[in-house]
Design a protein around this motif. Structure first.
Motif, PDB file in Angstrom:
ATOM      1  N   UNK A   1       0.526  13.951 -11.160  1.00  0.00           N
ATOM      2  CA  UNK A   1      -0.850  14.333 -11.448  1.00  0.00           C
ATOM      3  C   UNK A   1      -1.833  13.212 -11.135  1.00  0.00           C
ATOM      4  N   UNK A   2      -1.502  11.978 -11.557  1.00  0.00           N
ATOM      5  CA  UNK A   2      -2.448  10.880 -11.336  1.00  0.00           C
ATOM      6  C   UNK A   2      -2.514  10.469  -9.871  1.00  0.00           C
ATOM      7  N   UNK A   3      -1.520  10.877  -9.054  1.00  0.00           N
ATOM      8  CA  UNK A   3      -1.557  10.555  -7.632  1.00  0.00           C
ATOM      9  C   UNK A   3      -2.234  11.634  -6.782  1.00  0.00           C
ATOM     10  N   UNK A   4      -2.513  12.803  -7.378  1.00  0.00           N
ATOM     11  CA  UNK A   4      -3.156  13.875  -6.627  1.00  0.00           C
ATOM     12  C   UNK A   4      -4.561  13.453  -6.184  1.00  0.00           C
ATOM     13  N   UNK A   5      -5.010  13.952  -5.036  1.00  0.00           N
ATOM     14  CA  UNK A   5      -6.350  13.580  -4.550  1.00  0.00           C
ATOM     15  C   UNK A   5      -7.439  13.944  -5.554  1.00  0.00           C
ATOM     16  N   UNK A   6      -8.491  13.154  -5.573  1.00  0.00           N
ATOM     17  CA  UNK A   6      -9.616  13.408  -6.472  1.00  0.00           C
ATOM     18  C   UNK A   6     -10.250  14.765  -6.167  1.00  0.00           C
ATOM     19  N   UNK A   7     -10.170  15.197  -4.903  1.00  0.00           N
ATOM     20  CA  UNK A   7     -10.782  16.459  -4.497  1.00  0.00           C
ATOM     21  C   UNK A   7     -10.167  17.674  -5.202  1.00  0.00           C
ATOM     22  N   UNK A   8      -8.975  17.535  -5.748  1.00  0.00           N
ATOM     23  CA  UNK A   8      -8.355  18.662  -6.436  1.00  0.00           C
ATOM     24  C   UNK A   8      -9.075  19.007  -7.730  1.00  0.00           C
ATOM     25  N   UNK A   9      -9.845  18.062  -8.272  1.00  0.00           N
ATOM     26  CA  UNK A   9     -10.550  18.299  -9.528  1.00  0.00           C
ATOM     27  C   UNK A   9      -9.783  17.856 -10.742  1.00  0.00           C
ATOM     28  N   UNK A  10      -8.489  17.569 -10.591  1.00  0.00           N
ATOM     29  CA  UNK A  10      -7.702  17.097 -11.729  1.00  0.00           C
ATOM     30  C   UNK A  10      -6.936  15.814 -11.415  1.00  0.00           C
ATOM     31  N   UNK A  11      -6.846  15.438 -10.149  1.00  0.00           N
ATOM     32  CA  UNK A  11      -6.130  14.232  -9.742  1.00  0.00           C
ATOM     33  C   UNK A  11      -7.038  13.022  -9.738  1.00  0.00           C
ATOM     34  N   UNK A  12      -6.412  11.845  -9.586  1.00  0.00           N
ATOM     35  CA  UNK A  12      -7.168  10.593  -9.641  1.00  0.00           C
ATOM     36  C   UNK A  12      -6.884   9.691  -8.449  1.00  0.00           C
ATOM     37  N   UNK A  13      -6.060  10.129  -7.514  1.00  0.00           N
ATOM     38  CA  UNK A  13      -5.832   9.414  -6.280  1.00  0.00           C
ATOM     39  C   UNK A  13      -5.251   8.022  -6.431  1.00  0.00           C
ATOM     40  N   UNK A  14      -4.404   7.802  -7.440  1.00  0.00           N
ATOM     41  CA  UNK A  14      -3.826   6.479  -7.659  1.00  0.00           C
ATOM     42  C   UNK A  14      -2.708   6.210  -6.655  1.00  0.00           C
ATOM     43  N   UNK A  15      -2.506   4.936  -6.330  1.00  0.00           N
ATOM     44  CA  UNK A  15      -1.399   4.534  -5.471  1.00  0.00           C
ATOM     45  C   UNK A  15      -0.110   4.514  -6.280  1.00  0.00           C
ATOM     46  N   UNK A  16       1.004   4.309  -5.575  1.00  0.00           N
ATOM     47  CA  UNK A  16       2.302   4.257  -6.251  1.00  0.00           C
ATOM     48  C   UNK A  16       2.332   3.103  -7.251  1.00  0.00           C
ATOM     49  N   UNK A  17       1.803   1.943  -6.855  1.00  0.00           N
ATOM     50  CA  UNK A  17       1.812   0.778  -7.751  1.00  0.00           C
ATOM     51  C   UNK A  17       0.948   1.046  -8.972  1.00  0.00           C
ATOM     52  N   UNK A  18      -0.242   1.593  -8.754  1.00  0.00           N
ATOM     53  CA  UNK A  18      -1.125   1.894  -9.881  1.00  0.00           C
ATOM     54  C   UNK A  18      -0.504   2.939 -10.805  1.00  0.00           C
ATOM     55  N   UNK A  19       0.156   3.915 -10.213  1.00  0.00           N
ATOM     56  CA  UNK A  19       0.824   4.940 -11.022  1.00  0.00           C
ATOM     57  C   UNK A  19       1.876   4.314 -11.930  1.00  0.00           C
ATOM     58  N   UNK A  20       2.684   3.431 -11.377  1.00  0.00           N
ATOM     59  CA  UNK A  20       3.696   2.764 -12.183  1.00  0.00           C
ATOM     60  C   UNK A  20       3.084   1.939 -13.303  1.00  0.00           C
ATOM     61  N   UNK A  21       1.963   1.295 -13.015  1.00  0.00           N
ATOM     62  CA  UNK A  21       1.315   0.457 -14.028  1.00  0.00           C
ATOM     63  C   UNK A  21       0.754   1.285 -15.179  1.00  0.00           C
ATOM     64  N   UNK A  22       0.175   2.443 -14.875  1.00  0.00           N
ATOM     65  CA  UNK A  22      -0.373   3.256 -15.964  1.00  0.00           C
ATOM     66  C   UNK A  22       0.735   3.954 -16.753  1.00  0.00           C
ATOM     67  N   UNK A  23       1.919   4.106 -16.145  1.00  0.00           N
ATOM     68  CA  UNK A  23       3.047   4.690 -16.870  1.00  0.00           C
ATOM     69  C   UNK A  23       3.839   3.652 -17.648  1.00  0.00           C
ATOM     70  N   UNK A  24       3.629   2.385 -17.336  1.00  0.00           N
ATOM     71  CA  UNK A  24       4.387   1.323 -17.996  1.00  0.00           C
ATOM     72  C   UNK A  24       4.188   1.293 -19.506  1.00  0.00           C
ATOM     73  N   UNK A  25       2.949   1.479 -20.043  1.00  0.00           N
ATOM     74  CA  UNK A  25       2.794   1.463 -21.503  1.00  0.00           C
ATOM     75  C   UNK A  25       3.671   2.489 -22.215  1.00  0.00           C
ATOM     76  N   UNK A  26       3.862   3.662 -21.605  1.00  0.00           N
ATOM     77  CA  UNK A  26       4.720   4.672 -22.229  1.00  0.00           C
ATOM     78  C   UNK A  26       6.165   4.177 -22.308  1.00  0.00           C
ATOM     79  N   UNK A  27       6.623   3.484 -21.242  1.00  0.00           N
ATOM     80  CA  UNK A  27       7.972   2.921 -21.275  1.00  0.00           C
ATOM     81  C   UNK A  27       8.108   1.847 -22.332  1.00  0.00           C
ATOM     82  N   UNK A  28       7.085   0.987 -22.439  1.00  0.00           N
ATOM     83  CA  UNK A  28       7.108  -0.063 -23.471  1.00  0.00           C
ATOM     84  C   UNK A  28       7.092   0.557 -24.870  1.00  0.00           C
ATOM     85  N   UNK A  29       6.324   1.647 -25.021  1.00  0.00           N
ATOM     86  CA  UNK A  29       6.277   2.342 -26.306  1.00  0.00           C
ATOM     87  C   UNK A  29       7.658   2.853 -26.705  1.00  0.00           C
TER      88      UNK A  29
END
Length: 680
Positions: A300-328
């Motif tokens: 979802x976070x990697x989907x293009x912004x044009x979809x209206x629900x995605x945020x166009x994040x890169x693979x590295x950025x995606x991993x970084x925003x998912x890291x807190x959940x893993x730490x949790x």
């Protein structure tokens, strides 16, 4: 006869022992991190592998599929071998397989060799159930829960770290450096396991079940291959349907085989115990929900912004925003262990599944920012940490100590089936509900449908877990004050001492012939459950006691009267136990009330299978070994006259008497015909 042995269980209260205990937990938890890294390290590169390896996208997907297959097929086999030949030994062999696969992958540039390399690294999946079983063998009772919870949680943080790590490596180095990193980590873990983790002295007796392993491997490979490739082949494709049918046919041959063997690859009887069965079913559903959450969050976070629900994040950025959940998930490990101690693993599984469902419901409404998506996804991850921590605890408490690795291996396998099914379902939904002209971009309605499917799976898992048996109180007199204490249900083993004493024994009939599938149960004199085991084909069994002392030993087997006695156990092996009270089906055959000698007696199952044949004596009396409980048909044949008579009977678990008259079909004292009789 096996000699008794003592397993050193470190005393957490002693400073000299706390460091080794902590090191064991850390090393085994890092093994879990290695497993999750193997599963996610190549995912970000899948779109580029067709160009890198000069192949098609469908062929490149085998780099993920082969790891799933070898991990699923290897888990029950390696887990069983760990119970038989040593858990530490199998840990080391799995790490060696990961190292060999990593070296092969780092030195190869052809699709076939890289697939083989990924298959070898997939054997690392077996580290998780074997590592959890080692914790049961070597950690103090109060540390087992936290250790299991931590190892389960590291699966989450490894998955979160794998994606950004792969992106960084790929951007700055050659793609083969991925195998170098995973291989280097495996080499480090090999040294740590060799130096820190002790070998267990608890072993399963008997021979390895080669036919069972072969049939289960065929069934699992067929099913998982069909599920994982259905997205590209199609669910109605001939290959998909053929593989699913093949899996079902092989399973129909495999289950009866396992039931006949004294030492099967997977103990079906133990797996059908209420606690084990319901935990495993709930594991499939919760595994489905867990992987659904992971997949949809990353996509979802990697989907293009044009979809209206995605945020166009890169693979590295995606991993970084998912890291807190893993730490949790890692941070929740001690909390999960505390909740399990206070409320029990059953309640924690139910609570964890409900939390997962809450996270999915929130995801359906909170999607306006990356932060909202990550908070809702993190709630589901928190529930996953709770549920995954409680599952192995329930499994280990409900199976004999000699089957902890294989039972955990089956649970891990079923979780993998849940995750692979989730991948296939998500892919099918996204493909069916794609944006017009953009087949790789699903509409947000597809995400919402998947969210509700994940919530439904989690709630169904909680509903099933609610039927797991509650602990039953057992009264126990206190030595000091006569107060009443409570212990766990009879199928829950609670280690109570720093040392476990492992004893073995032999169950035979009165002619010294071994009795397989006999059940030996050990209780404290006040009725609290200690351990239980089942004999193998040679009649041998192994039990674990918390300490040397006096115990109540109960032995039972199909067709035999149960035996029991108070015995002093732990200072030597149990003596050979001879079962001398054979249960029998007896009766008399008459002809209009008069004894009918020498007639043939035949016993078959109600479903038609042959059981036994005998002959009446000179007085018309007959005697047959009592078959397992069930419905049967007893037939009398008088060959000189050609007359026959049959009676349907319901056999129980005690010796029984059944008289039959060849003329009326009932004994003379009966006043009316009886079509079916329950023998007593």
């Amino acid at each position: 006869m096996p000699r008794s042995a003592v397993i050193d269980r470190p005393n957490a209260g002693a400073d000299t022992k706390s460091l080794p205990t902590g090191l064991i937990i850390v090393v085994l938890a890092l093994c879990g991190t290695l497993v999750s890294l193997q599963q996610t390290l190549v995912l970000p590169l899948l779109p580029d592998f067709p160009e890198i390896l000069d192949t098609t996208s469908d062929n490149a997907s085998w780099l993920v599929t082969i790891t799933l297959l070898t991990g699923a097929v290897g888990t029950p086999i390696v887990s069983r071998l760990a119970d038989m030949f040593g858990k530490r030994l199998m840990l080391l062999l799995c790490l060696v397989s990961v190292i060999i696969g990593s070296v092969l992958g780092a030195l190869s540039d052809s699709l076939f060799l890289v697939i083989v390399a990924r298959g070898l690294t997939g054997i690392g999946t077996c580290l998780v159930p074997v590592g959890i079983s080692i914790m049961r063998d070597h950690l103090p009772a109060e540390r087992v829960g936290s250790g299991v919870a931590l190892m389960s949680a590291t699966l989450g943080i490894g998955g979160a770290v794998g994606m950004p790590l792969a992106g960084v490596i790929y951007q700055n180095f050659d793609w083969q450096m991925l195998f170098v990193v995973s291989g280097g980590f495996a080499v480090l873990m090999l040294g740590l396991v060799w130096a820190v983790v002790p070998e267990s002295t608890v072993r399963t007796l008997g021979r390895f079940d080669y036919p069972g392993a072969l049939l289960l491997s065929i069934a699992l490979t067929s099913f998982l291959l069909a599920v994982s490739k259905a997205g590209s082949w199609g669910w109605t494709d001939r290959k998909t349907i053929t593989l699913i049918l093949l899996a079902l046919l092989v399973l129909t041959a495999w289950i009866p085989l396992e039931l006949r063997l004294g030492q099967p690859l997977v103990d079906i009887r133990t797996s059908m115990r209420r606690t084990v069965l319901l935990t495993n079913v709930a594991s499939i559903l919760i595994g489905f929900a867990m992987f659904t959450n992971f997949l949809t969050s990353a996509q979802q976070v990697q989907m293009p912004v044009e979809t209206g629900y995605g945020f166009g994040l890169s693979v590295i950025d995606t991993g970084l925003v998912m890291l807190p959940a893993g730490i949790l998930m890692v941070a929740m490990a001690p909390v999960a262990a505390w909740l399990i101690r206070v409320y029990g693993p059953r309640a924690v599984i139910i609570g964890g599944a409900v939390v997962i469902a809450v996270g999915f419901v929130l995801r359906a409404f909170l999607h306006n920012s990356v932060l909202e998506v990550m908070i809702a996804s993190g709630i589901s991850s928190l529930g996953t940490a709770l549920a995954f921590a409680a599952m192995p605890t329930l499994i280990m408490r409900a199976v004999p100590i000699t089957e902890t690795a294989s039972a955990n291996g089956l649970n891990t396998l079923l979780r993998a089936i849940g995750t692979s099914t989730a991948s296939a379902v998500v892919a099918a939904v996204f493909a069916a509900m794609a944006v017009d002209g953009m087949p790789n971009v699903p509409r947000f309605a597809a995400y919402q449908l998947v969210f509700w499917l994940g919530a439904g799976a989690a709630l169904l898992g909680a509903f099933i877990a609610a039927f797991i048996a509650r602990p039953r109180p057992v009264a126990q007199s206190s030595r000091a004050a006569g107060e009443v204490q409570r212990s766990e249900r009879h199928d829950v083993k609670q280690p109570e001492a720093e040392n476990e004493v492992v004893v073995g024994g032999l169950i035979t009939d009165d002619h010294d012939r071994p009795i397989k599938q006999a059940v030996v149960t050990v209780l404290h004199p006040d009725g609290r459950h200690v351990d239980w085991g089942r004999t193998d084909n040679s009649g041998r069994y192994v039990l674990a006691l918390p300490e040397v002392g006096r115990y109540l030993v109960v032995v039972s087997a199909d067709g035999w009267g149960p035996m029991s006695g108070l015995e002093n156990l732990g200072d030597s092996d149990l003596d050979q136990i001879r079962m001398n009270r054979r249960l029998r089906l007896t009766g008399h055959v008459t002809d209009s009330g008069e004894p009918l000698p020498a007639v043939m007696i035949s016993l078959i199952r109600h479903s038609g299978e042959y059981v036994a044949t005998g002959h009446a004596d000179d007085t018309g009396g007959y005697e047959l070994h009592l078959p397992p409980p069930g419905r049967y048909v007893l037939t009398v044949v008088d060959h000189p006259t050609g007359r026959t008579r049959s009676r349907a009977v319901q056999v129980g678990s005690t010796s029984a008497t059944l008289d039959i008259d060849i003329v009326t079909g009932i004994p003379p004292h009966r006043s009316r015909p009886v079509e079916e009789t329950a023998v007593r």
